[in-house]
Design a protein around this motif. Structure first.
Motif, PDB file in Angstrom:
ATOM      1  N   HIS A  92       0.827  -1.191   0.000  1.00  0.00           N
ATOM      2  CA  HIS A  92       0.000   0.000   0.000  1.00  0.00           C
ATOM      3  C   HIS A  92       0.870   1.253   0.000  1.00  0.00           C
ATOM      4  CE1 HIS A  92      -3.727  -2.134   0.296  1.00  0.00           C
ATOM      5  NE2 HIS A  92      -3.366  -2.732   1.411  1.00  0.00           N
ATOM      6  N   ASN A  93       2.096   1.101  -0.444  1.00  0.00           N
ATOM      7  CA  ASN A  93       2.998   2.243  -0.515  1.00  0.00           C
ATOM      8  C   ASN A  93       2.728   3.025  -1.791  1.00  0.00           C
ATOM      9  OD1 ASN A  93       5.126   4.019  -0.051  1.00  0.00           O
ATOM     10  ND2 ASN A  93       6.624   2.659  -0.976  1.00  0.00           N
ATOM     11  N   TYR A  94       1.555   3.627  -1.860  1.00  0.00           N
ATOM     12  CA  TYR A  94       1.165   4.360  -3.052  1.00  0.00           C
ATOM     13  C   TYR A  94       1.949   5.666  -3.123  1.00  0.00           C
ATOM     14  CZ  TYR A  94      -2.709   1.060  -3.000  1.00  0.00           C
ATOM     15  OH  TYR A  94      -3.453  -0.081  -2.991  1.00  0.00           O
ATOM     16  N   HIS A  95       2.327   6.037  -4.334  1.00  0.00           N
ATOM     17  CA  HIS A  95       3.167   7.214  -4.466  1.00  0.00           C
ATOM     18  C   HIS A  95       3.267   7.659  -5.917  1.00  0.00           C
ATOM     19  CE1 HIS A  95       5.862   3.817  -5.357  1.00  0.00           C
ATOM     20  NE2 HIS A  95       6.440   4.658  -6.205  1.00  0.00           N
ATOM     21  N   ILE A  96       3.833   8.838  -6.086  1.00  0.00           N
ATOM     22  CA  ILE A  96       4.311   9.286  -7.387  1.00  0.00           C
ATOM     23  C   ILE A  96       5.802   9.567  -7.234  1.00  0.00           C
ATOM     24  CG2 ILE A  96       3.645  11.669  -6.869  1.00  0.00           C
ATOM     25  CD1 ILE A  96       3.454  12.204  -9.841  1.00  0.00           C
ATOM     26  N   MET A  97       6.559   9.265  -8.252  1.00  0.00           N
ATOM     27  CA  MET A  97       7.989   9.557  -8.221  1.00  0.00           C
ATOM     28  C   MET A  97       8.386  10.251  -9.512  1.00  0.00           C
ATOM     29  SD  MET A  97      11.250   6.989  -7.713  1.00  0.00           S
ATOM     30  CE  MET A  97      11.143   6.280  -9.365  1.00  0.00           C
ATOM     31  N   LEU A  98       9.014  11.409  -9.383  1.00  0.00           N
ATOM     32  CA  LEU A  98       9.599  12.084 -10.537  1.00  0.00           C
ATOM     33  C   LEU A  98      11.098  11.820 -10.526  1.00  0.00           C
ATOM     34  CD1 LEU A  98       7.833  15.594 -10.474  1.00  0.00           C
ATOM     35  CD2 LEU A  98       7.001  13.425 -11.392  1.00  0.00           C
ATOM     36  N   ASP A 229       8.394  13.304  -2.594  1.00  0.00           N
ATOM     37  CA  ASP A 229       7.705  12.686  -1.466  1.00  0.00           C
ATOM     38  C   ASP A 229       6.219  12.907  -1.684  1.00  0.00           C
ATOM     39  OD1 ASP A 229       7.296  11.328   0.840  1.00  0.00           O
ATOM     40  OD2 ASP A 229       8.263  12.775   2.171  1.00  0.00           O
ATOM     41  N   SER A 230       5.383  11.879  -1.416  1.00  0.00           N
ATOM     42  CA  SER A 230       3.972  11.996  -1.786  1.00  0.00           C
ATOM     43  C   SER A 230       3.071  11.239  -0.833  1.00  0.00           C
ATOM     44  CB  SER A 230       3.757  11.484  -3.214  1.00  0.00           C
ATOM     45  OG  SER A 230       4.138  10.120  -3.329  1.00  0.00           O
ATOM     46  N   VAL A 231       1.789  11.643  -0.807  1.00  0.00           N
ATOM     47  CA  VAL A 231       0.735  10.939  -0.090  1.00  0.00           C
ATOM     48  C   VAL A 231      -0.488  10.896  -0.997  1.00  0.00           C
ATOM     49  CG1 VAL A 231       1.551  11.563   2.208  1.00  0.00           C
ATOM     50  CG2 VAL A 231      -0.077  13.055   1.036  1.00  0.00           C
ATOM     51  N   TYR A 238      -0.900  14.168  -3.451  1.00  0.00           N
ATOM     52  CA  TYR A 238      -0.177  15.369  -3.054  1.00  0.00           C
ATOM     53  C   TYR A 238       1.303  15.027  -2.994  1.00  0.00           C
ATOM     54  CZ  TYR A 238      -4.795  16.981  -1.577  1.00  0.00           C
ATOM     55  OH  TYR A 238      -6.122  17.333  -1.553  1.00  0.00           O
ATOM     56  N   PHE A 239       2.147  15.927  -3.470  1.00  0.00           N
ATOM     57  CA  PHE A 239       3.573  15.602  -3.469  1.00  0.00           C
ATOM     58  C   PHE A 239       4.428  16.861  -3.423  1.00  0.00           C
ATOM     59  CE2 PHE A 239       2.338  16.097  -7.862  1.00  0.00           C
ATOM     60  CZ  PHE A 239       3.441  16.628  -8.524  1.00  0.00           C
ATOM     61  N   THR A 240       5.680  16.674  -3.024  1.00  0.00           N
ATOM     62  CA  THR A 240       6.670  17.738  -3.006  1.00  0.00           C
ATOM     63  C   THR A 240       7.874  17.292  -3.827  1.00  0.00           C
ATOM     64  OG1 THR A 240       7.740  16.894  -1.003  1.00  0.00           O
ATOM     65  CG2 THR A 240       5.968  18.516  -0.716  1.00  0.00           C
ATOM     66  N   ILE A 241       8.700  18.259  -4.192  1.00  0.00           N
ATOM     67  CA  ILE A 241       9.963  17.962  -4.864  1.00  0.00           C
ATOM     68  C   ILE A 241      11.101  18.629  -4.102  1.00  0.00           C
ATOM     69  CG2 ILE A 241       8.867  17.742  -7.134  1.00  0.00           C
ATOM     70  CD1 ILE A 241      10.094  20.519  -7.811  1.00  0.00           C
ATOM     71  N   ASN A 242      12.278  18.130  -4.316  1.00  0.00           N
ATOM     72  CA  ASN A 242      13.483  18.741  -3.769  1.00  0.00           C
ATOM     73  C   ASN A 242      13.786  20.031  -4.537  1.00  0.00           C
ATOM     74  OD1 ASN A 242      16.173  19.133  -2.773  1.00  0.00           O
ATOM     75  ND2 ASN A 242      16.940  18.010  -4.544  1.00  0.00           N
ATOM     76  N   ASN A 243      14.172  21.087  -3.841  1.00  0.00           N
ATOM     77  CA  ASN A 243      14.475  22.350  -4.529  1.00  0.00           C
ATOM     78  C   ASN A 243      15.940  22.741  -4.417  1.00  0.00           C
ATOM     79  OD1 ASN A 243      14.537  23.186  -1.821  1.00  0.00           O
ATOM     80  ND2 ASN A 243      13.701  25.211  -2.289  1.00  0.00           N
ATOM     81  N   ARG A 244      16.803  21.747  -4.190  1.00  0.00           N
ATOM     82  CA  ARG A 244      18.224  22.036  -4.043  1.00  0.00           C
ATOM     83  C   ARG A 244      19.082  21.060  -4.851  1.00  0.00           C
ATOM     84  NH1 ARG A 244      19.101  25.408   0.490  1.00  0.00           N
ATOM     85  NH2 ARG A 244      17.089  25.931   1.437  1.00  0.00           N
TER      86      ARG A 244
END
Length: 476
Positions: A92-98, A229-231, A238-244
């Protein structure tokens, strides 16, 4: 078949002779598991009321399910399974990965001018190479990419697909993989860094055919990774990306609509490209809904994005100004409800143990605890050195450790390793209890199933039944 027959014969021997010989010596009565307690730190009264359920197996055929309350006698149910047991784990480790979609190679039968990115550079180098010679070239990625090309991997309920070679995709309509992949690339336009240098190489055989190619970084130049990282809720990711960059410099997010923040898109669970019930060419991803939904300051580093148990809030662990912070965001309004510092825990690298109603940030020698209050809010509770941080002879906490928090005390349970090589999980376990004062109790509990462990022959031993299923812990 021979293995199964041998186990069946072994079971018969057990019932006739009353002896248990399974590579190790266990109790004469199969369900009479004994546990011997060793208090190594603190006062055992701190563990009063703690109940452990442990599941152990031999060769996935013999199973011991044991309940043990500290200070009491273990109660065990024993069973034999003619066929190998399966742990029944459902992902159940649902996610999106870029990911950055730079392919190191090319189509050797396609002209260089019809290829793009590094594929063109490889083909040009191959065309210039002398037969039988390895040709090399230093290239700057910015000469071939204006923006970081985006690869998308999606694993959502009923929606599983990965961004394949864009040019090889055929379906190109709203909802298709090619359409969605293009939408993500158009949305996340992050300019390529000025000096990302690679050395590429190709080797042409004497007959003019390619026989090898390669690539390597040059020096220690910085690069960029999305580190998504996503939920996932029932209909939205919903997800975030690294900005560095890898050297810690800020990347340019000004071309992303809305800039740096939390992003989201909607999806439909009914479509799955890899099941018989799929709709041909439809991914289930609503690319038109891709949006920045919560603005973040450029200085904020997102370590974790989480979802509350009732799916009404986003929870976010960030690093800001050298401190670790916990934020609570209402999903319906995308407004910040809470933000507080996780005190005395400024580690950039840690394992997060998500237990729904409480969260433990854990590294080798220290942890911090955040828990949900009765009114649904969240609060920092305490941080403490781990048992291992106090005494390196004690067991450390890994990602499979069982935990429970009763509003006052945190208990952590996991397997003990055999002493000689510390590489084999035993059916014995440890109990560590903490509160705001720190470690209150550490004890190790030796199971009779772990008699005479053999680190050189893994299959000789009784073992915990898969790490994530071996233990549960509760307060009686």
């Amino acid at each position: 078949m021979k293995k199964m027959i041998a186990l069946a014969i072994l079971l018969l021997v057990l019932s006739i002779t009353g002896m248990t010989v399974i590579g190790v010596a266990v109790s004469a009565n199969n369900d009479n598991v004994t546990i011997t307690e060793r208090t190594l730190y603190g006062d055992k009264s701190a563990a009063e009321g703690i109940t452990i359920n442990s599941v152990s197996h031999y060769d996935e055929h013999l199973l011991w399910n044991t309940d043990y309350t500290v200070g009491g006698q273990p109660q065990t149910e024993y069973s034999f399974h003619a066929s190998e047991m399966r742990n029944g784990y459902i992902n159940h480790n649902y996610h999106i990965m870029l990911d950055v979609d730079i392919s190191y190679g090319c189509e050797f039968n396609v002209p260089a001018e019809k290829q793009h990115g590094l594929a063109r550079a490889y083909k040009e180098l191959f065309d210039e190479a002398e037969p039988g010679v390895e040709a090399k070239r230093i290239v700057n990625l910015k000469d071939f990419y204006e923006y970081y090309p985006v690869r998308v991997v999606i694993n959502l309920p009923g929606v599983f697909w990965s961004g394949n070679d864009y040019d090889a995709l055929v379906e190109d309509h709203e909802g298709s993989e090619k359409y969605v992949l293009r939408a993500f690339n158009e949305f996340f336009r992050i300019p390529m860094l000025a000096h990302e240098i690679r050395e590429i190489s190709v080797t042409k055989g004497a007959n003019g055919q390619h026989i090898g190619m390669g690539s390597s970084t040059v020096g220690s130049e910085e690069t960029y990774f999305f580190d998504t990282d996503s939920v996932v809720t029932d209909d939205t990711c919903y997800f975030t990306i690294n900005n560095r960059t890898t050297s810690g410099e800020l990347i340019d997010t000004s071309l992303i609509p809305g800039g740096y923040g939390i992003y989201s898109f909607q999806y439909t669970e009914s479509s799955n490209m890899y099941t018989g019930g799929s709709i041909p060419g439809v991914t289930g991803v609503n690319a038109g809904s891709l949006d920045m939904v919560y603005k973040l300051d450029d200085e904020v580093i997102v370590n974790n994005l989480l979802l509350s148990e009732d799916h009404s809030k986003l929870l976010m662990i960030t690093v800001e100004g050298g401190s670790t912070w916990f934020s609570v965001i209402d999903i319906s309004s995308m407004k910040l409800l809470q933000k507080f510092e996780i005190e005395d825990f400024n580690w950039s690298s840690y394992n997060l143990h998500d237990h729904g109603s409480f969260y433990v940030l854990m590294n080798w020698d220290k942890f911090a605890l955040v828990a949900m209050e009765e009114d649904g809010s969240y609060a920092y509770k305490f941080s403490s050195p781990t048992a291992y941080g106090i005494n390196e002879e004690f067991q450390y906490v890994n990602t499979a450790s069982a935990m429970n928090y009763n509003g006052e005390k945190l208990v952590i349970v996991n397997s003990i390793y055999e002493e000689q090589h510390r590489a084999l999980d035993l059916c014995s376990f440890y109990i560590a209890v903490y509160d705001a004062r720190g470690l209150l109790y550490y004890g190790e509990y030796d199971s009779s199933l772990s008699v005479n462990p053999d680190a050189y022959n893994y299959n000789y031993n009784c073992l915990p039944y898969y790490n994530r299923y071996a233990y549960t812990v509760d307060w009686k």
